[in-house]
Design a protein around this motif. Sequence first.
Motif, mmCIF file in Angstrom:
data_model
loop_
_atom_site.group_PDB
_atom_site.id
_atom_site.type_symbol
_atom_site.label_atom_id
_atom_site.label_comp_id
_atom_site.label_asym_id
_atom_site.label_seq_id
_atom_site.Cartn_x
_atom_site.Cartn_y
_atom_site.Cartn_z
ATOM 1 N N THR A 1 0.825 -1.214 0.000
ATOM 2 C CA THR A 1 0.000 0.000 0.000
ATOM 3 C C THR A 1 0.855 1.258 0.000
ATOM 4 N N GLU A 2 0.488 2.199 -0.863
ATOM 5 C CA GLU A 2 1.100 3.525 -0.881
ATOM 6 C C GLU A 2 0.208 4.427 -0.021
ATOM 7 N N PHE A 3 0.584 4.604 1.237
ATOM 8 C CA PHE A 3 -0.274 5.274 2.220
ATOM 9 C C PHE A 3 -0.652 6.719 1.879
ATOM 10 N N PRO A 4 0.223 7.520 1.260
ATOM 11 C CA PRO A 4 -0.210 8.888 0.914
ATOM 12 C C PRO A 4 -1.432 8.911 -0.007
ATOM 13 N N LYS B 1 -4.660 8.731 1.895
ATOM 14 C CA LYS B 1 -5.060 10.028 2.435
ATOM 15 C C LYS B 1 -5.717 10.893 1.358
ATOM 16 N N LYS B 2 -5.276 10.729 0.117
ATOM 17 C CA LYS B 2 -5.866 11.502 -0.982
ATOM 18 C C LYS B 2 -7.362 11.193 -1.097
ATOM 19 N N ALA B 3 -7.716 9.923 -1.048
ATOM 20 C CA ALA B 3 -9.128 9.531 -1.145
ATOM 21 C C ALA B 3 -9.925 10.077 0.023
ATOM 22 N N ALA B 4 -9.324 10.083 1.202
ATOM 23 C CA ALA B 4 -10.019 10.630 2.375
ATOM 24 C C ALA B 4 -10.287 12.120 2.198
ATOM 25 N N LEU C 1 -12.040 3.093 -1.311
ATOM 26 C CA LEU C 1 -10.635 2.761 -1.544
ATOM 27 C C LEU C 1 -10.169 1.675 -0.591
ATOM 28 N N ASN C 2 -10.569 1.748 0.657
ATOM 29 C CA ASN C 2 -10.162 0.730 1.623
ATOM 30 C C ASN C 2 -10.646 -0.662 1.196
ATOM 31 N N ILE C 3 -11.882 -0.740 0.720
ATOM 32 C CA ILE C 3 -12.428 -2.024 0.256
ATOM 33 C C ILE C 3 -11.620 -2.533 -0.943
ATOM 34 N N ILE C 4 -11.401 -1.657 -1.917
ATOM 35 C CA ILE C 4 -10.663 -2.042 -3.131
ATOM 36 C C ILE C 4 -9.222 -2.412 -2.794
ATOM 37 N N GLU C 5 -8.591 -1.612 -1.950
ATOM 38 C CA GLU C 5 -7.185 -1.845 -1.591
ATOM 39 C C GLU C 5 -7.028 -3.121 -0.777
ATOM 40 N N ASP C 6 -7.960 -3.400 0.137
ATOM 41 C CA ASP C 6 -7.875 -4.640 0.915
ATOM 42 C C ASP C 6 -7.885 -5.859 -0.002
ATOM 43 N N GLU C 7 -8.759 -5.847 -0.981
ATOM 44 C CA GLU C 7 -8.805 -6.976 -1.917
ATOM 45 C C GLU C 7 -7.527 -7.029 -2.748
ATOM 46 N N ARG C 8 -7.052 -5.877 -3.186
ATOM 47 C CA ARG C 8 -5.853 -5.822 -4.015
ATOM 48 C C ARG C 8 -4.634 -6.383 -3.290
ATOM 49 N N PRO D 1 -9.811 -4.327 -15.803
ATOM 50 C CA PRO D 1 -9.124 -5.276 -14.931
ATOM 51 C C PRO D 1 -8.975 -4.690 -13.521
ATOM 52 N N TYR D 2 -8.786 -5.607 -12.565
ATOM 53 C CA TYR D 2 -8.720 -5.164 -11.172
ATOM 54 C C TYR D 2 -7.480 -4.294 -10.960
ATOM 55 N N PRO D 3 -7.622 -3.209 -10.212
ATOM 56 C CA PRO D 3 -6.470 -2.315 -9.976
ATOM 57 C C PRO D 3 -5.267 -3.087 -9.441
ATOM 58 N N ASP D 4 -4.082 -2.742 -9.973
ATOM 59 C CA ASP D 4 -2.872 -3.454 -9.564
ATOM 60 C C ASP D 4 -1.907 -2.595 -8.757
ATOM 61 N N THR D 5 -2.293 -1.352 -8.491
ATOM 62 C CA THR D 5 -1.487 -0.461 -7.644
ATOM 63 C C THR D 5 -2.439 0.334 -6.760
ATOM 64 N N THR D 6 -1.895 0.923 -5.720
ATOM 65 C CA THR D 6 -2.726 1.789 -4.877
ATOM 66 C C THR D 6 -3.236 2.968 -5.695
ATOM 67 N N ALA D 7 -2.416 3.495 -6.583
ATOM 68 C CA ALA D 7 -2.838 4.626 -7.419
ATOM 69 C C ALA D 7 -4.029 4.248 -8.292
ATOM 70 N N SER D 8 -3.986 3.085 -8.924
ATOM 71 C CA SER D 8 -5.119 2.685 -9.766
ATOM 72 C C SER D 8 -6.339 2.344 -8.911
ATOM 73 N N ALA D 9 -6.119 1.834 -7.704
ATOM 74 C CA ALA D 9 -7.231 1.578 -6.779
ATOM 75 C C ALA D 9 -7.873 2.897 -6.348
#
Length: 175
Positions: free
Chosen positions: A33-36, A39-42, A52-59, A137-145
């Motif tokens: 996870t790219e944590f910054p 924060k952008k999504a928040a 984002l949390n849901i998408i990132e958790d799955e990713r 396709p499913y996001p493969d980076t935090t940025a795409s998520a």
Amino acid sequence: DWSSDVCSSDLTGEKLDIFLGLTAHEGSHLLYTEFPLMKKAAGVHPLCANLLNIIEDERIERNLGEDKPGLANYLKAVKRHYFGRYAGRTEGPGEATTLQKILNCILGLIRYPRLLREEEMVEYGTLLLKVEKILTPYPDTTASAERAAEKIFRLIVDEYGRESGTERSEEHTSE
């Protein structure tokens, strides 16, 4: 009694699997996870951050499953523990807002499809198909998520309301 020992042992093993799965999940955030960007999504909106949390958790769990397949069953134990008990839930009328129902459907679509109920799929099927298209396709980076979360947030706002991502208020006509 031997059978009570087996049940107790099974429960201990299940708890240990859940503990190891939670540890693997949280450790995956450190690896992937790219944590910054979280924060952008928040900063966009709390609903966007939740998406984002849901998408990132799955990713991250997909990444960990590919990189360390031996941990996959521990992640499944966590999903069963946290989501399995909600799969059979029943709610009385009016207990959940439209926004809560939508978020639960998206959570189910992404994290635990057994959460989806037939009546919700009928009611929100069009939205869920659009969400699925955004995530394919499913996001493969935090940025795409993060980009996907923003698109889904905008979709919800456009279709169900502008203020705080909630339902549109009925337009009043003067008599």
